[in-house]
Design a protein around this motif. Structure first.
Motif, short mmCIF file in Angstrom:
data_model
loop_
_atom_site.label_atom_id
_atom_site.label_comp_id
_atom_site.label_asym_id
_atom_site.label_seq_id
_atom_site.Cartn_x
_atom_site.Cartn_y
_atom_site.Cartn_z
N GLY A 52 0.82 -1.21 0.00
CA GLY A 52 0.00 0.00 0.00
C GLY A 52 0.85 1.26 0.00
N ALA A 53 1.93 1.25 0.79
CA ALA A 53 2.82 2.41 0.83
C ALA A 53 3.52 2.62 -0.51
N ILE A 54 3.99 1.54 -1.11
CA ILE A 54 4.66 1.65 -2.41
C ILE A 54 3.68 2.13 -3.48
N GLU A 55 2.47 1.56 -3.49
CA GLU A 55 1.47 1.99 -4.46
C GLU A 55 1.10 3.46 -4.26
N ALA A 56 0.97 3.89 -3.01
CA ALA A 56 0.65 5.29 -2.73
C ALA A 56 1.78 6.19 -3.21
N PHE A 57 3.02 5.80 -2.93
CA PHE A 57 4.16 6.58 -3.39
C PHE A 57 4.16 6.71 -4.91
N CYS A 58 3.91 5.59 -5.60
CA CYS A 58 3.90 5.61 -7.07
C CYS A 58 2.76 6.47 -7.60
N CYS A 59 1.58 6.36 -6.99
CA CYS A 59 0.44 7.17 -7.45
C CYS A 59 0.69 8.66 -7.22
N VAL A 60 1.23 9.02 -6.06
CA VAL A 60 1.54 10.41 -5.78
C VAL A 60 2.62 10.91 -6.75
N GLY A 61 3.61 10.05 -7.01
CA GLY A 61 4.67 10.43 -7.95
C GLY A 61 4.14 10.65 -9.36
N ILE A 62 3.27 9.78 -9.81
CA ILE A 62 2.70 9.93 -11.15
C ILE A 62 1.81 11.18 -11.21
N ALA A 63 1.06 11.43 -10.14
CA ALA A 63 0.24 12.65 -10.09
C ALA A 63 1.13 13.89 -10.13
N ALA A 64 2.26 13.85 -9.42
CA ALA A 64 3.19 14.98 -9.43
C ALA A 64 3.77 15.20 -10.82
N VAL A 65 4.12 14.11 -11.49
CA VAL A 65 4.64 14.22 -12.87
C VAL A 65 3.59 14.85 -13.77
N LEU A 66 2.35 14.40 -13.64
CA LEU A 66 1.26 14.96 -14.46
C LEU A 66 1.07 16.45 -14.18
N ILE A 67 1.04 16.82 -12.92
CA ILE A 67 0.84 18.23 -12.56
C ILE A 67 1.98 19.09 -13.09
N VAL A 68 3.21 18.63 -12.92
CA VAL A 68 4.36 19.40 -13.40
C VAL A 68 4.34 19.51 -14.92
N ALA A 69 3.95 18.43 -15.61
CA ALA A 69 3.88 18.47 -17.07
C ALA A 69 2.82 19.46 -17.54
N VAL A 70 1.66 19.46 -16.90
CA VAL A 70 0.60 20.41 -17.27
C VAL A 70 1.06 21.84 -16.99
N LEU A 71 1.69 22.05 -15.85
CA LEU A 71 2.20 23.38 -15.54
C LEU A 71 3.25 23.84 -16.55
N GLN A 72 4.10 22.90 -16.95
CA GLN A 72 5.14 23.25 -17.94
C GLN A 72 4.50 23.68 -19.26
N VAL A 73 3.52 22.94 -19.72
CA VAL A 73 2.84 23.30 -20.96
C VAL A 73 2.14 24.65 -20.80
N TYR A 74 1.46 24.85 -19.69
CA TYR A 74 0.77 26.13 -19.45
C TYR A 74 1.76 27.30 -19.45
N PHE A 75 2.83 27.14 -18.69
CA PHE A 75 3.79 28.24 -18.61
C PHE A 75 4.50 28.50 -19.93
N ARG A 76 4.80 27.43 -20.67
CA ARG A 76 5.52 27.62 -21.93
C ARG A 76 4.64 28.27 -22.99
N TYR A 77 3.38 27.81 -23.14
CA TYR A 77 2.56 28.26 -24.27
C TYR A 77 1.56 29.35 -23.92
N VAL A 78 1.18 29.48 -22.66
CA VAL A 78 0.22 30.52 -22.28
C VAL A 78 0.94 31.72 -21.68
N VAL A 79 1.78 31.45 -20.71
CA VAL A 79 2.49 32.55 -20.04
C VAL A 79 3.69 33.01 -20.87
#
Length: 168
Positions: free
Chosen positions: A10-37
């Protein structure tokens, strides 16, 4: 062991899910900042790369226990049960030796890069490269528990699907 094992997975799965969510959030932010801002986040790609390394390092053992690694077992499955078990034990021993070598040299490599800093994140490269050692150690634990001691083997997704079909 069952409660401890469930807590660990459960701890490993939670870590992986949080990590994947962080990657997704950072990727979306990167696209937003690069093309909108119009101003790129200079650290985003490096953070995503290192997060992915740690996600794979943490999740590899769980994937092994669930039978999600590729294997060529055509010949082994045709052997009589005693020879099949012998082949599995020999294979596990060779994998454990290989993982021990990876851990040893991975630690030497990680320690050698402890004074180097990541370009954008300004963290020691030791924390990036030690993921090699962590991945090898966790995978070795899973291989030993599954193949040598016969515990901690989780049913694969295919086995769950087959069980559900048989229940119908």
């Amino acid at each position: 062991m069952s409660k401890l094992w469930r807590a660990y997975t459960g701890a490993i799965e939670a870590f992986c899910c949080v990590g994947i969510a962080a990657v997704l959030i950072v990727a979306v932010l990167q696209v937003y900042f690069r093309y909108v801002v119009g101003s790129s986040l200079y650290w985003s790609e490096e953070l995503m790369r290192y997060l992915m390394l740690w996600i794979v390092a943490a999740g590899a053992g769980i994937s092994y226990s669930r039978g999600q690694f590729l294997g060529m077992r055509l010949v082994v499955e045709k052997l009589p049960p005693a020879l099949r078990r012998g082949a599995d034990i020999l294979s596990a021993a060779l994998v454990l030796i290989f993982l021990a070598v990876i851990m040893w040299y991975g630690f030497i490599f990680s320690w050698g890069t402890r004074l180097q800093m990541a370009t954008a994140l300004n963290i020691s490269m030791f924390w990036v490269h030690i993921s090699i050692v962590v991945a090898s150690a966790l995978l070795a634990i899973h291989v030993a528990l599954n193949e040598l001691f016969g515990i901690a083997k989780e049913p694969s997704a295919e086995a769950h699907a087959m069980g559900a079909e048989e229940a119908l």
